[in-house]
Structure formats: structure tokens, C-alpha cells
Scaffold this motif. Structure first.
Motif, short mmCIF file in Angstrom:
data_model
loop_
_atom_site.label_atom_id
_atom_site.label_comp_id
_atom_site.label_asym_id
_atom_site.label_seq_id
_atom_site.Cartn_x
_atom_site.Cartn_y
_atom_site.Cartn_z
N SER A 39 7.12 19.48 -10.87
CA SER A 39 7.97 19.78 -12.02
C SER A 39 7.75 21.24 -12.41
CB SER A 39 7.65 18.85 -13.19
OG SER A 39 6.36 19.11 -13.69
N ASN A 43 6.18 21.30 -17.69
CA ASN A 43 6.36 19.85 -17.74
C ASN A 43 5.30 19.12 -16.93
OD1 ASN A 43 8.93 19.65 -19.25
ND2 ASN A 43 9.68 20.87 -17.53
N ASP A 44 5.07 17.84 -17.27
CA ASP A 44 4.14 16.98 -16.54
C ASP A 44 4.86 16.33 -15.37
OD1 ASP A 44 2.38 17.58 -18.61
OD2 ASP A 44 2.80 15.72 -19.69
N TRP A 46 4.82 12.53 -13.24
CA TRP A 46 4.31 11.16 -13.34
C TRP A 46 4.95 10.25 -12.30
CZ3 TRP A 46 0.56 9.68 -16.73
CH2 TRP A 46 0.21 10.60 -17.70
N GLY A 59 -0.30 10.18 -13.57
CA GLY A 59 0.35 11.47 -13.63
C GLY A 59 -0.57 12.62 -13.96
N PHE A 60 0.00 13.80 -13.88
CA PHE A 60 -0.72 15.03 -14.22
C PHE A 60 -0.21 15.51 -15.56
CE2 PHE A 60 -1.09 19.69 -14.17
CZ PHE A 60 -2.47 19.77 -14.07
N ASP A 61 -1.11 15.57 -16.54
CA ASP A 61 -0.78 16.03 -17.88
C ASP A 61 -1.10 17.52 -17.96
OD1 ASP A 61 -0.83 16.72 -20.64
OD2 ASP A 61 -1.05 14.59 -21.14
N LYS A 62 -0.07 18.34 -18.01
CA LYS A 62 -0.23 19.80 -17.97
C LYS A 62 -0.99 20.33 -19.19
CE LYS A 62 1.11 23.73 -16.09
NZ LYS A 62 0.61 24.19 -14.83
N THR A 63 -0.79 19.70 -20.36
CA THR A 63 -1.40 20.24 -21.58
C THR A 63 -2.92 20.16 -21.56
OG1 THR A 63 -1.13 18.13 -22.73
CG2 THR A 63 0.63 19.77 -23.00
N ASN A 65 -4.54 19.60 -18.44
CA ASN A 65 -4.91 19.90 -17.06
C ASN A 65 -5.71 18.75 -16.43
OD1 ASN A 65 -4.78 21.60 -14.83
ND2 ASN A 65 -6.79 22.46 -15.25
N ARG A 74 4.37 7.32 -19.98
CA ARG A 74 3.97 8.66 -20.43
C ARG A 74 4.95 9.72 -19.99
NH1 ARG A 74 -1.53 9.79 -21.96
NH2 ARG A 74 -0.59 11.83 -22.02
#
Length: 75
Positions: A39, A43-44, A46, A59-63, A65, A74
Motif C-alpha cells: 500500500s 496506509n497499512d 492487511w 497485517g502491518f500497522d504503519k503507525t 511499525n 483492522r
């Protein structure tokens, strides 16, 4: 002659790298396989696994890391 790389069966199963997919999406590579979900940087990304009454997400949560496993939507 061209080499077939993707097949969509009459069942709706899609095969990439395989001519006999046995699931909705079947990926095959003989020298190791990698799937990328990308993305924008803001953006994350998922993957959601959904049932009739429950859902799990990876998923990978960017906020923060971080890689997250969650029992709710999510994305």
C-alpha cells in the motif's frame, strides 16, 4: 511458443504457476515463493480471514511499525 503462467478453471479456482489449482487461489513457484501486498506509505496492509460470524486479520500497522494479529477487522 508462449508458456502458460496463469489459469482460471471453470470452478473459479485461479492458478498462478500451476495448471491444476485446488483452491480459490493457488500459487506455486519451484524456487521459493513470495507474495507481496503493498500500500502507499501512509496506509497499512492487511489480510483478512472471514467466517460467517467472526474474522481474524494479519497485517502491518504503519503507525507503530509492527506486524499485528487481530480478531477484528483492522483494515
Amino acid at each position: 511458443a508462449p508458456t502458460e503462467m496463469m489459469r482460471i478453471k471453470s470452478s473459479g479456482n485461479i492458478g498462478i504457476g500451476i495448471t491444476t489449482p485446488d483452491s480459490l487461489l493457488h500459487l506455486k513457484k519451484s524456487s521459493g515463493a513470495k507474495v507481496t501486498i503493498e500500500s502507499d506509505d501512509s496506509n497499512d496492509a492487511w489480510i483478512n480471514f472471514s467466517g460467517a460470524s467472526n474474522e481474524m486479520s494479519v497485517g502491518f500497522d504503519k503507525t507503530i511499525n509492527s506486524l499485528i494479529v487481530s480478531n477484528s477487522d483492522r483494515a
